[in-house]
Design an enzyme around this catalytic site. Structure first.
Site, PDB file in Angstrom:
ATOM      1  N   ILE A 216      -3.755   3.031  -4.229  1.00  0.00           N
ATOM      2  CA  ILE A 216      -2.464   2.349  -4.281  1.00  0.00           C
ATOM      3  C   ILE A 216      -1.798   2.541  -5.640  1.00  0.00           C
ATOM      4  CG2 ILE A 216      -2.888   0.669  -2.461  1.00  0.00           C
ATOM      5  CD1 ILE A 216      -3.579  -1.363  -4.703  1.00  0.00           C
ATOM      6  N   HIS A 217      -2.083   3.665  -6.286  1.00  0.00           N
ATOM      7  CA  HIS A 217      -1.467   3.951  -7.586  1.00  0.00           C
ATOM      8  C   HIS A 217      -0.770   5.287  -7.588  1.00  0.00           C
ATOM      9  CE1 HIS A 217      -4.580   1.001  -8.515  1.00  0.00           C
ATOM     10  NE2 HIS A 217      -3.725   0.574  -9.397  1.00  0.00           N
ATOM     11  N   GLY A 218      -0.348   5.753  -6.408  1.00  0.00           N
ATOM     12  CA  GLY A 218       0.318   7.039  -6.374  1.00  0.00           C
ATOM     13  C   GLY A 218      -0.631   8.206  -6.530  1.00  0.00           C
TER      14      GLY A 218
ATOM     15  N   ASP B  35      -2.372   8.690 -11.561  1.00  0.00           N
ATOM     16  CA  ASP B  35      -1.123   8.038 -11.187  1.00  0.00           C
ATOM     17  C   ASP B  35       0.036   8.396 -12.116  1.00  0.00           C
ATOM     18  OD1 ASP B  35      -1.896   6.720 -13.386  1.00  0.00           O
ATOM     19  OD2 ASP B  35      -2.054   4.760 -12.461  1.00  0.00           O
TER      20      ASP B  35
END
Lengths: 331, 208
Positions: A216-218, B35
């Protein structure tokens, strides 16, 4: 794209200011810290539950602060775990004299920073326990090495209920860990997400493809698959989650379809219809399912399936009334 | 030659400038398996580091900067780099010579390893830092000055950084992606190299 921002450097601070202004009936800013807590502050004699992590995941984490839920949330920059100093300050801000539980999804930065905060609090004589969520079956075959994603919700819910009804620190910690042991998630993405102020997404998904098992952090997924119909995707998600089902769990389970930020509720209901049938066919006794956004990844398109198995003791915690900006139920 | 304290302050300024110059590149490296925020996080940390209290010795200035970094940057890299800078600074006592700089680097690495439980070959910052410290130690033992030892050790840091492209990560968020990051340099190893190179330029300018 992220459309609404001022100076991207101040995104977190601007967000907290607006969040507290909007929900001051339930939450307040923890003084001199990057976090929020239940309005009126920590309750004397009750275990404090501090959840947290980076921002960009709303309603995780600060949306889950309130009566019967987390006592507070420490808020990092977008996709960045909060510094240890802030974990310390917010931990202190939720301490009611009965000890503090830190709970968060397992990412190395969060583990390091929460642990540094724990050390500081322990030096001041505050008993701190960590309940680390590891529900993402895509992250590793080893349960303890997994990431924490949408399953955070069920663990936080149990911790919050247990703390609110006045359980001891040992009990709150043990119940939170029990929920984590029986919670599994698998996610898929149809598009990457774009950080505030950036023009390019963190990753792109080719037309006709989808990413399987992203966090869920890209972060991109562990594999790329061909795009499929909702019912085929439902089968994939159910297979991935059930293939890792805990062997010792009862048949009853809470079920969640979690949207990652840019996927419509209507689409998720279409998906859930198939998921529901498949889980029933697999012998799952579905209990109070949820379809909505619980742990997002900015504006990523995609969703995840979480199954959280429960016995009567854990079900009572799931049923416990809760009031928070993101989630309110009367049981 | 400027006072050691002034050189320490200038080195921190140069580190910030180097990170800002490469912020987007570091973000792109990070987005391959992470990220994409590594550049932003390092920039946030060094902005805080240069704003920290600059009274006292070189060691104190560096330790204060490390504390500010750790308190501000967030993320795994914030904790690890902050602890490295803070521990190295705390170990650096006047009068400074190459042997003491090597001891400070060693202390900083020890703190980082304690926190992150990593080692060489796992595609992390340590792949730049540990070869650099080893080469620096050899140069110091050979009697080189603070500046000359730094110059001599820098190629080891660069080689270490480049070696991460062929590694599969075992730690950190990118460990989940494993093979996907093969062929891409580790963003942490890269940012550490830029910082070491920037410090080297400051030493070249200020030291005999």
């Amino acid at each position: 794209m992220t459309y609404l921002f001022n100076d991207p450097i101040n995104f977190r601070e601007d967000m907290i200011e607006g969040y507290v202004a909007a929900y001051s009936r339930m939450v307040e800013r923890i003084p001199d810290a990057s976090g929020v807590r239940i309005a009126g502050g920590a309750h004397k004699g009750k275990v404090g539950v501090l959840v947290g992590g980076g921002s960009g995941h709303y309603p995780a984490f600060c949306g889950m602060v309130g009566r019967g839920f987390a006592t507070g949330a420490v808020i990092g920059d977008v996709f960045t775990s909060p510094p240890g100093e802030q974990c310390y300050r917010c931990g202190k801000g939720v301490d009611g004299g009965a000890g503090v539980v830190f709970s968060y999804g397992r990412y190395s930065g969060d583990v390091m920073n929460f642990s540094m905060g724990e050390m500081r609090l322990e030096m001041e004589g505050i008993d701190v326990r960590q309940v680390i969520v590891t529900d993402d079956v895509a992250a590793s075959p080893n349960f303890d090495e997994r990431r924490g994603v949408a399953g955070d919700f069920y663990v936080f819910k149990a911790l919050g209920a247990s703390a609110w009804r006045g359980d001891s620190l040992d009990t709150v910690e043990a119940l939170g860990n029990r929920v984590n042991q029986w919670t599994r998630t698998f996610g898929i993405a149809f598009s990457g997400c774009t950080l505030p102020g950036k023009s390019e997404p963190l990753f792109t998904v080719a037309p006709g493809k989808m990413e399987l098992g992203m966090g869920i952090h890209g972060e991109p997924g562990i594999e790329t698959g061909d795009m499929a119909s909702a019912s085929e995707i439902a089968k994939l998600l159910v297979d991935k989650v059930l293939s890792d089902a805990p062997l010792d769990a009862p048949s009853r389970a809470a079920v969640m379809i979690n949207g990652l930020g840019a996927t419509k509720y209507e689409e998720m209901f279409v998906l859930y219809g198939s998921v529901h049938k498949l889980l029933q066919a697999a012998g799952i006794d579905i209990y109070k399912p949820l379809v909505g956004e619980f742990a997002t990844s900015l504006n990523m398109a995609g969703c995840s399936l979480t199954v959280s198995w429960m016995d009567a003791e854990l079900q009572a915690l799931y049923d416990y009334p809760v009031e928070s900006p993101a989630f309110t139920t009367w049981g | 030659m400027a006072e050691h304290a002034e050189i320490a302050a200038a080195a921190l300024d140069a580190a910030l400038a180097a990170i800002l110059e490469h912020e987007d590149e570091l973000g792109k490296l990070d987005s391959v398996a992470g990220d994409g925020d590594h550049g932003a996080g390092m920039a946030r940390g060094f902005r805080a580091a240069v704003a920290a209290d600059r009274n006292g010795s070189a060691g104190q200035i560096i330790a204060n900067a490390g504390m500010a970094f750790a308190n501000t940057a967030g993320g795994a890299s914030g904790a690890l780099v902050g602890m490295f800078i803070m521990s190295a600074g705390a170990a650096l006592t006047d009068p400074i010579d190459a042997a003491k700089v090597h001891a400070a680097l060693t202390k900083g690495i020890e703190a980082m390893v304690r926190l992150g439980k990593g080692q060489v070959g796992e595609k992390t910052m340590l792949d730049t830092l540990i070869p650099f410290a080893a080469a620096y130690g050899e140069a110091a033992q050979a009697g080189l000055s603070v500046r000359a030892a730094w110059e001599q050790a820098l190629p080891a840091a660069e080689a270490g950084m480049k070696s991460t492209a062929q590694m599969i990560p075992k730690r950190g968020r990118s460990s989940v992606l494993r093979e996907k990051s093969l062929g891409t340099q580790d963003p942490g190893a890269t940012s550490i190299y830029y910082v070491l190179a920037a410090v080297g330029r400051v030493l070249a300018e200020h030291c005999p």
